[in-house]
Design a protein around this motif. Structure first.
Motif, PDB file in Angstrom:
ATOM      1  N   ASN A 542       1.300 -29.844 -26.844  1.00 55.81           N
ATOM      2  CA  ASN A 542       2.167 -29.276 -27.530  1.00 55.81           C
ATOM      3  C   ASN A 542       3.628 -29.625 -27.464  1.00 55.81           C
ATOM      4  OD1 ASN A 542       0.212 -27.651 -29.123  1.00 55.81           O
ATOM      5  ND2 ASN A 542       0.303 -26.257 -27.415  1.00 55.81           N
ATOM      6  N   VAL A 543       3.729 -30.575 -26.781  1.00 56.42           N
ATOM      7  CA  VAL A 543       5.013 -31.405 -26.243  1.00 56.42           C
ATOM      8  C   VAL A 543       5.965 -31.480 -27.483  1.00 56.42           C
ATOM      9  CG1 VAL A 543       6.108 -33.421 -25.237  1.00 56.42           C
ATOM     10  CG2 VAL A 543       4.190 -32.421 -24.123  1.00 56.42           C
ATOM     11  N   ARG A 544       5.282 -32.144 -28.590  1.00 61.04           N
ATOM     12  CA  ARG A 544       6.275 -32.563 -29.868  1.00 61.04           C
ATOM     13  C   ARG A 544       6.633 -31.017 -30.350  1.00 61.04           C
ATOM     14  NH1 ARG A 544       6.920 -37.266 -32.193  1.00 61.04           N
ATOM     15  NH2 ARG A 544       5.160 -38.341 -30.954  1.00 61.04           N
ATOM     16  N   VAL A 545       5.838 -30.437 -30.755  1.00 60.79           N
ATOM     17  CA  VAL A 545       6.271 -29.230 -31.279  1.00 60.79           C
ATOM     18  C   VAL A 545       7.260 -28.144 -30.518  1.00 60.79           C
ATOM     19  CG1 VAL A 545       5.300 -26.980 -31.979  1.00 60.79           C
ATOM     20  CG2 VAL A 545       3.799 -28.967 -32.493  1.00 60.79           C
ATOM     21  N   THR A 546       7.245 -28.186 -29.128  1.00 61.65           N
ATOM     22  CA  THR A 546       8.027 -27.339 -28.235  1.00 61.65           C
ATOM     23  C   THR A 546       9.564 -28.189 -28.121  1.00 61.65           C
ATOM     24  OG1 THR A 546       6.024 -26.883 -27.060  1.00 61.65           O
ATOM     25  CG2 THR A 546       8.464 -26.650 -25.849  1.00 61.65           C
ATOM     26  N   VAL A 547       9.297 -29.460 -28.107  1.00 63.17           N
ATOM     27  CA  VAL A 547      10.703 -30.082 -28.131  1.00 63.17           C
ATOM     28  C   VAL A 547      11.418 -30.222 -29.491  1.00 63.17           C
ATOM     29  CG1 VAL A 547      11.586 -32.392 -27.847  1.00 63.17           C
ATOM     30  CG2 VAL A 547       9.840 -31.716 -26.237  1.00 63.17           C
ATOM     31  N   THR A 548      10.577 -30.043 -30.409  1.00 63.89           N
ATOM     32  CA  THR A 548      11.398 -30.268 -31.919  1.00 63.89           C
ATOM     33  C   THR A 548      11.744 -28.834 -32.186  1.00 63.89           C
ATOM     34  OG1 THR A 548       9.778 -31.949 -32.820  1.00 63.89           O
ATOM     35  CG2 THR A 548      11.169 -30.706 -34.219  1.00 63.89           C
ATOM     36  N   ALA A 549      11.052 -27.861 -31.797  1.00 67.01           N
ATOM     37  CA  ALA A 549      11.765 -26.302 -32.316  1.00 67.01           C
ATOM     38  C   ALA A 549      13.108 -26.040 -31.472  1.00 67.01           C
ATOM     39  CB  ALA A 549      10.389 -25.412 -31.976  1.00 67.01           C
ATOM     40  N   THR A 550      12.731 -26.429 -30.038  1.00 70.14           N
ATOM     41  CA  THR A 550      13.921 -25.818 -29.335  1.00 70.14           C
ATOM     42  C   THR A 550      15.116 -26.767 -29.296  1.00 70.14           C
ATOM     43  OG1 THR A 550      13.218 -27.365 -27.457  1.00 70.14           O
ATOM     44  CG2 THR A 550      12.579 -24.985 -27.281  1.00 70.14           C
ATOM     45  N   ALA A 551      14.843 -28.055 -29.699  1.00 71.68           N
ATOM     46  CA  ALA A 551      16.129 -28.870 -30.070  1.00 71.68           C
ATOM     47  C   ALA A 551      16.853 -28.331 -31.329  1.00 71.68           C
ATOM     48  CB  ALA A 551      15.538 -30.168 -30.174  1.00 71.68           C
ATOM     49  N   VAL A 552      15.987 -27.924 -32.299  1.00 66.79           N
ATOM     50  CA  VAL A 552      16.498 -27.593 -33.781  1.00 66.79           C
ATOM     51  C   VAL A 552      17.444 -26.178 -33.379  1.00 66.79           C
ATOM     52  CG1 VAL A 552      16.241 -26.843 -35.989  1.00 66.79           C
ATOM     53  CG2 VAL A 552      15.103 -28.527 -35.201  1.00 66.79           C
ATOM     54  N   ILE A 553      16.878 -25.347 -32.613  1.00 77.73           N
ATOM     55  CA  ILE A 553      17.745 -24.104 -32.329  1.00 77.73           C
ATOM     56  C   ILE A 553      18.947 -24.360 -31.538  1.00 77.73           C
ATOM     57  CG2 ILE A 553      17.474 -22.053 -30.909  1.00 77.73           C
ATOM     58  CD1 ILE A 553      14.455 -21.833 -31.484  1.00 77.73           C
ATOM     59  N   ILE A 554      18.891 -25.174 -30.700  1.00 74.24           N
ATOM     60  CA  ILE A 554      20.148 -25.554 -30.077  1.00 74.24           C
ATOM     61  C   ILE A 554      21.010 -26.271 -30.834  1.00 74.24           C
ATOM     62  CG2 ILE A 554      20.971 -27.177 -28.156  1.00 74.24           C
ATOM     63  CD1 ILE A 554      18.545 -26.865 -26.600  1.00 74.24           C
ATOM     64  N   ASN A 555      20.752 -27.348 -31.847  1.00 75.52           N
ATOM     65  CA  ASN A 555      21.496 -27.791 -32.967  1.00 75.52           C
ATOM     66  C   ASN A 555      22.177 -26.719 -33.751  1.00 75.52           C
ATOM     67  OD1 ASN A 555      21.837 -30.536 -32.715  1.00 75.52           O
ATOM     68  ND2 ASN A 555      19.620 -30.639 -33.662  1.00 75.52           N
ATOM     69  N   LEU A 556      21.333 -25.654 -34.038  1.00 70.48           N
ATOM     70  CA  LEU A 556      21.868 -24.483 -34.845  1.00 70.48           C
ATOM     71  C   LEU A 556      22.791 -23.714 -34.115  1.00 70.48           C
ATOM     72  CD1 LEU A 556      21.826 -22.668 -37.363  1.00 70.48           C
ATOM     73  CD2 LEU A 556      19.856 -21.456 -36.059  1.00 70.48           C
ATOM     74  N   VAL A 557      23.006 -23.381 -32.922  1.00 71.10           N
ATOM     75  CA  VAL A 557      23.842 -22.825 -32.026  1.00 71.10           C
ATOM     76  C   VAL A 557      25.014 -23.554 -31.942  1.00 71.10           C
ATOM     77  CG1 VAL A 557      24.254 -21.622 -29.731  1.00 71.10           C
ATOM     78  CG2 VAL A 557      22.079 -21.357 -30.585  1.00 71.10           C
ATOM     79  N   VAL A 558      24.834 -24.897 -31.596  1.00 70.15           N
ATOM     80  CA  VAL A 558      26.160 -25.657 -31.439  1.00 70.15           C
ATOM     81  C   VAL A 558      26.926 -25.867 -32.670  1.00 70.15           C
ATOM     82  CG1 VAL A 558      26.718 -28.165 -31.044  1.00 70.15           C
ATOM     83  CG2 VAL A 558      25.165 -26.855 -29.640  1.00 70.15           C
ATOM     84  N   ILE A 559      26.104 -25.826 -34.023  1.00 69.80           N
ATOM     85  CA  ILE A 559      26.720 -25.966 -35.034  1.00 69.80           C
ATOM     86  C   ILE A 559      27.755 -24.678 -35.450  1.00 69.80           C
ATOM     87  CG2 ILE A 559      26.348 -25.741 -37.651  1.00 69.80           C
ATOM     88  CD1 ILE A 559      24.165 -27.878 -37.249  1.00 69.80           C
ATOM     89  N   LEU A 560      26.939 -23.349 -35.118  1.00 71.98           N
ATOM     90  CA  LEU A 560      27.588 -22.325 -35.264  1.00 71.98           C
ATOM     91  C   LEU A 560      28.955 -22.151 -34.650  1.00 71.98           C
ATOM     92  CD1 LEU A 560      24.629 -19.699 -35.644  1.00 71.98           C
ATOM     93  CD2 LEU A 560      26.131 -20.770 -37.519  1.00 71.98           C
TER      94      LEU A 560
END
Length: 974
Positions: A542-560
């Motif tokens: 599940n490496v790809r799913v884990t990395v994609t999900a956490t990276a998108v959340i980090i992106n969202l926090v940075v954008i906000l």
């Protein structure tokens, strides 16, 4: 007259404070203490008295009563002189036992006391100038050592009529004319639609006869007989009255600190706030109805989300600028309905056809046994393509031929939306009497005037040894020059430091955004490598799913976080540019904020759509970010699925957190913080001037100040970008936008009605620069969607394979066609998989690319298929862009900007106006001739006096009832 006016103001005040236990304010909270004059505007300020000034004995009210007499500012004099004038004119005796309050004493002031005294002097002078401009003022009693006080302002009829004429405010005349309606089938369809949507209409008062419209004309005191004036107190509504007062406040100067208007005084903390009053409470239990309560019941509640907006009532209460915003938001939300329906159909098409998709079937078929090359060096093993079956099936939901149709549809949708808005805007302009609206001359901003003062003083060559008198002399001379010489202005040389700071900081902020995207990319690479080392099989799978999900959340926090920072930075950068007017300031602020927030919101999405997986290299010659860390690749099914995940989470996260939670929570926190601050700073003293129930000006002061429509427009414009720019990768974006906007309309409505002070009414005939931004996004969306379809998705490779390379014209063999061969013996030393159970059995591994096989003459070079597919991609971009642009221009040409019926009504209104003037002038001349004829048949003695009376009667015939003419219209010519 001045003395009597002073007496009147003080008598009003003393009548209200004579009984200390009595309620000193009017029950409605909307009038002066005489319960007759409306409160048109309120100024609020905090005061602080010197200790020597405020030493009342305990249990005694006599010193406070004496202070009441000296606290009123009526004509710019002290309380003593005002009372002396009152004694001379009205014969009243001087209050006894208060000589100390009326005397003067020289004391040494502390810095805080000196600052407070300076503010008091500025307030005193400013209020005197307001009264000289014709306004009437009522002040609160300053009966505590420090606290909050209010100045209530009323504009009498002669001021309202004078300013309405100067501002060219259109007012309804006596003339009404019929609005021509379109007949035939269109009329029947309109009637059917009205009957069907009757339950959705808000229950607000409507015009008795919607087929008739009052003819409007800019107000003129010379032509006062033209207007339908039934009552002077109600002829100008509350919004117009407050607008007129605001204009006077903005242009009234003070000599102290060279303050030019209320904006400068608020900036210098002389006053805390200036605002018009709301029309009473919005949820009280009495039966008295006002516009605010009506808006709350029929518009500003979530329970009425299904109803249409009462746009005319919104415009009446908040003004045209805010009315246009909610009309635009309502039209945008309505247009999201068809796009949401089509997007859902496209999504369901993908769901239905997923079982018949041959490429995903081939990828999921374990009998094909496509052995793929390792995803990382040393720690990653060879893997089977069938393990990515779920990703491939999910990609088909969004990567199918229907998305191409949907992209074309959304491009035309954006064009039709903008065209329909222009038509609605023109219709509203006609019914709101905005046609022919001229740009009002704006007053310079306080910061601009301050910069001009500094520039003027430098040209006077002031030295460091110049004394204070000379310094003040230059300031006064400059103010005179400023009022007389309008050519004095800031040049590009004066603004060059601001421009350089803007360019460098905006460039730095954009680079900061790119750095954040790069940081998240590094996080993905390192986290994927770290998880690949894990001994847990579930973690590695599940490496790809884990990395994609956490990276998108980090992106969202940075954008906000960066969004809030960029908003403050854009405002500061605009301030150091020193724009001259508020309109220029707002436009420059909008452009900077939009540029920064656009880059911030879409940079991660652009990276996934167009850059991820493009610069990976190939097995044996990978590109590395750091030593041992390769550039990240797209999933076997392509990057479109990851782009969809990125877009959906960022869009939903921004709407849920930033647009809703922040919009609800932050104003409440600010209100609580201000309340706690006021309670902490104000002493616990009895306020004899405050009634038992808080008045409307107290309640409105506790609300948040209105800061403009820029945040409201900005969040909708960013959402418009999510809906149009990458809609090919996420067809459900319009649906989520629609669900958000249904809540957003009521959330904004509730905020304006219940949580914000009443904004100043601003007349505007369009939404300004926002339309140009929307149009630019619409055109950009065509190009971006063309590249998403051609570059990010597999639409072009599939099309090329089916019609150019497939032996039977089907998609069988497509997966094998897109995979290249690599000889595992060509892997660099140290990068081969360690402890691989398949190492002995694997001779060739596969990777996704169009390259020559290792047994060809040019191994691993780009194949002819690669260049053919690349040519087809570019050809599709050109074809798609030109086709959609042509269709957009065609739609623009077919839909006229001005509705035909509105165009005819505007022409009819002009002719009706001319006929109305000619008729009125003819009646005036006829009346004059009647009196002249009567005079000829009378004796010669007294003829002169009778003619004078006849002319006077003709001139002021409309004023016999005492309500149609004012003393300010005595210059009317007959």
């Amino acid at each position: 007259r001045l003395v009597c006016f002073c007496s009147q103001i003080i008598n009003n005040y003393l009548d209200g404070t004579r009984g200390w236990a009595a309620d000193t304010a009017t029950p409605s909270g909307m009038h002066f203490r005489d319960s007759k004059r409306k409160v048109d505007y309120v100024l609020a300020y905090h005061y602080r008295k010197r200790v020597s000034q405020h030493q009342p004995s305990s249990g005694s009210v006599e010193p406070l009563h004496g202070l009441a007499s000296s606290a009123i500012v009526s004509n710019g004099e002290t309380g003593k002189s005002c009372l002396e004038q009152q004694q001379q004119s009205c014969g009243q005796n001087e209050p006894s036992g208060q000589p100390g309050l009326l005397g003067a004493q020289a004391v040494e002031l502390s810095p805080l006391d000196a600052l407070e005294e300076e503010k008091r002097v500025q307030r005193k002078e400013y209020e005197q100038n307001l009264m000289e401009a014709g306004l009437e003022i009522e002040k609160d009693l300053e009966n505590k050592s420090q606290g909050l006080s209010f100045v209530r302002i009323h504009a009498p009829w002669h001021v309202l009529s004078r300013e309405a004429e100067l501002l060219k405010i259109k007012m309804p005349t006596k003339k009404v004319y019929e609005i021509k309606e379109e007949g035939g089938i269109l009329k029947k369809l309109t009637e059917i639609w009205c009957r069907l949507t009757e339950p959705l209409q808000p229950k607000v008062p409507q015009q008795d006869n919607t087929k008739m419209k009052s003819l409007s004309y800019p107000f003129s005191r010379e032509k006062i007989y033209l207007y339908n004036i039934k009552d002077k107190d109600t002829f100008f509504d509350n919004a117009t009255r407050s607008r007129i007062v605001r204009e006077i406040l903005k242009r009234t100067p003070t000599k102290s600190r060279n303050s030019m208007g209320i904006s400068t005084l608020i900036a210098n903390n002389v006053y805390d706030a200036a605002y018009p009053l709301h029309d009473g409470e919005y949820e009280d239990q009495n039966d008295e109805m006002n516009d605010r309560k009506l808006l709350y019941r029929e518009w500003a509640r979530y329970g009425v989300f299904y109803k249409f907006q009462p746009i005319d009532l919104i415009r009446k209460y908040f003004g045209e600028k805010i009315g246009l915003y909610f009309a635009w938001l309502g039209l945008y939300t309505e247009f999201l309905i068809p796009s949401s329906v089509v997007g859902v159909i496209v999504f369901f098409y993908g769901c239905i056809t997923i079982e018949s998709d041959i490429p995903s079937k081939e990828m999921c078929d374990q009998r094909n046994a496509f052995t793929m090359c390792p995803l990382c060096d040393k720690f990653c093993d060879y893997w089977n393509l069938s393990s990515a079956c779920a990703t491939a099936r999910a990609s088909h939901l969004f990567d199918n031929p229907a998305t191409v149709f949907f992209s074309i549809f959304m491009a035309l949708w954006a064009t039709m939306f903008l065209e329909q808005w222009k038509r609605l805007q023109m219709r509203l302009s006609y019914f709101w009497d905005l046609t022919g609206l001229e740009e009002e001359e704006e007053h310079p901003r306080p910061e601009y005037e301050t910069k001009l003062i500094q520039k003027k003083l430098k040209t006077k060559n002031t030295t460091e040894n110049a004394n204070e008198v000379r310094f003040l002399k230059y300031l006064v001379l400059y103010l005179c020059d400023l009022l007389q010489d309008e050519k004095e202005k800031l040049t590009w040389r004066d603004r060059m430091p601001g421009y350089l700071a803007n360019f460098s900081l905006i460039l730095f902020m954009i680079m900061l955004t790119f750095s954040a995207v790069f940081g998240v990319m590094v996080y993905r690479i390192t986290t994927a490598a770290a998880l690949s080392f894990s001994t847990n099989e579930t973690t590695r799978s599940n490496v790809r799913v884990t990395v994609t999900a956490t990276a998108v959340i980090i992106n969202l926090v940075v954008i906000l976080i960066l969004d809030e920072i960029y908003g403050a930075v854009a405002k500061w950068l605009t301030e150091i540019e020193v724009p001259k007017t508020e309109k220029t300031f707002e436009e420059r602020l909008i452009l900077k904020a939009f540029l920064l927030k656009f880059v911030n919101s879409y940079a991660p999405i652009f990276y996934v759509a167009f850059f991820k997986g493009r610069f990976v290299g190939r097995p044996g010659r990978y590109l590395y970010v750091f030593d041992g860390y390769r550039m990240e690749e797209c999933a076997p099914g392509g990057c479109l699925m990851e782009l969809c995940i990125q877009l959906s989470i960022i869009m939903l996260g921004k709407q849920l957190i930033q647009n809703n939670l922040f919009e609800i929570g932050i104003p409440k926190l600010k209100k609580l913080f201000r309340k706690l601050k006021d309670e902490r700073t104000e002493p616990k003293e009895i306020n004899t001037n405050q009634s038992k129930d808080p008045q409307q000006w107290d309640l409105d002061y506790s609300l948040e100040p209105f800061t403009g429509l820029t945040p409201e427009y900005m969040e909708m414009i960013i959402q418009f970008g999510f809906v149009t720019l990458f809609v090919a990768s996420f067809p459900l974006a319009p649906l989520f936008a629609l669900l958000n906007n249904i809540i957003e309309v009521r959330l904004d409505a509730k905020k304006f009605v219940t949580e914000l002070r009443r904004p100043d009414t601003v007349r505007a005939k369009d939404i300004g620069i926002w339309y140009n931004i929307l149009s630019g996004i619409g055109k950009l969306s065509v190009i971006i969607n063309a590249f998403v379809i051609s570059v990010t998705s597999d639409f072009i490779p599939r099309l090329m394979y089916q019609y150019a390379y497939s032996q039977n014209g089907t998609m069988h063999g497509f997966i094998n066609h897109t995979l290249s061969y690599f000889n595992v013996s060509h892997l660099k030393a140290g990068t081969q998989p360690e402890n691989s159970p398949f190492a002995q059995d694997v001779l060739f591994c596969r990777f996704k690319d169009y390259r020559e096989p290792p047994w060809s003459q040019n191994p691993y070079e780009f194949s002819r298929q690669y260049w053919a597919v690349l040519s087809a991609r570019l050809a599709f971009v050109i074809l798609f862009q030109n086709l959609v642009m042509f269709l957009s221009v065609l739609v623009d040409w077919m839909i006229p900007d001005i509705p035909k019926d509105i165009s005819e009504q505007i022409k009819k209104e002009k002719s009706v106006l001319v006929d109305f003037f000619l008729k009125e002038e003819h009646e005036k001349l006829k009346l004059i001739e009647t009196f002249i004829t009567r005079d000829k048949h009378r004796p010669q003695n007294g003829t002169k006096g009778q003619r004078i009376r006849a002319a006077s009667f003709c001139q002021f015939s409309q004023s016999q009832k005492g309500s149609l003419a004012s003393y300010s219209s005595q210059h009317t010519e007959v």
